[in-house]
Write a protein that holds these residues in place. Sequence first.
Motif: not given
Length: 385
Positions: A89-92, A181-192
């Motif tokens: 949310s902060t990144l967005e 890139q950070q947002k995508q990384q966060q999404k990947n982490t969240l999915a994992e």
Amino acid sequence: MRDMIKYLNQTLRASALCTGALLCLVISLPSLAANQNQLDGVKQEISRQQSQLSSKQKKITSLQKSLKQQELAIAAAARKIHAAEGELSTLESSIRQFHGQLQQLQQQQVGQQEMLKELLNNHYRQGKNSQLASLLSGEDSTELDRMSVYAERLSAARARALDELAATTTELQLKQHQLNQQKQQQKNTLAELKTEKSKLEAEQRKRKKTVRTIKTQLKSDTQYLTELQTNEKRLVDEIAKAKAAAEAARRVPMDGLAKRKGKLPWPVKGKVLHQYGSSQQGELRWKGMVISKSAGSQVKAVYPGKVVFADWLRGYGLMLVIDHGKGDMSFYGYNQTLLKKVGDTVQANDAIALVGDSGGQDQSALYFEIRRKGSPTNPVSWLTK
């Protein structure tokens, strides 16, 4: 002679009594043997029942330990997911801010380009043709040179501004790319993390199914009631320890709940599954209330205070207790994860946990209880209508 007859009569009566006693003893021997066999059979059945109950208790204790491990693992994963969602949310928000800055610079760039375009047009009109016309007309060449120098300097200044703007835009685009890139990384982490949580929840469901099977077997026994009573005792004992520690470490005064009756906010909004005082098992009644709510929903503190207990407790799952002062405490059980730790000071409506089904519950809900000087009280009377 009379004495002799009296003696013989007494002797005969004594012989008759002895004969009758012996006869009774002989007759009762088979009955005694049968009773002894029945007694031995009862003892064996009692021993068998005790052995079965002991085996069941050991099995459910073992499963409760496994359940605790699973629920603590789920709690850790849920806590990471909660933190990751906050970071996302902060990144967005940062990305939206950079988008706004970029759009503003682009608008400035368009304006400055228009200004530069106008300047170049003016400069062109004052070019060689204008100079030749001025010479033919006999105008002052000094004025013409001055205007040309002015136009060149102004043009150079605008060019520098445009270069700086282009560099800023490039920098913002780079930062935006990094943030994406950070947002995508966060999404990947969240999915994992969600995948991991799903696996753990699946394992937990298996464990809870087994626990429910054993509880069903024990419902006809007094041991199930004993389990509930023992859970209650565990809670009381743990809170007594926590309160003693809190009293020793207290630094901030707390005014208690006395003036807040009927004014406290609900910890969660949902359907009440079990009311305070309703039957739980046999003569055992609910000391608090159970409120249905979807898993992962935030649990809010009902009043300021200090966290004195935050741990897994058999029968209650992940439990958090807040001391409000003057002997008043609020309890929040069955949680998926805890967001506060022992010693934390909380305010009313602070998020302190996430709703779950820990402790072997059949559905996600919050167990909520209020105690005053160690005695449970109806929490509904303290909450807003």
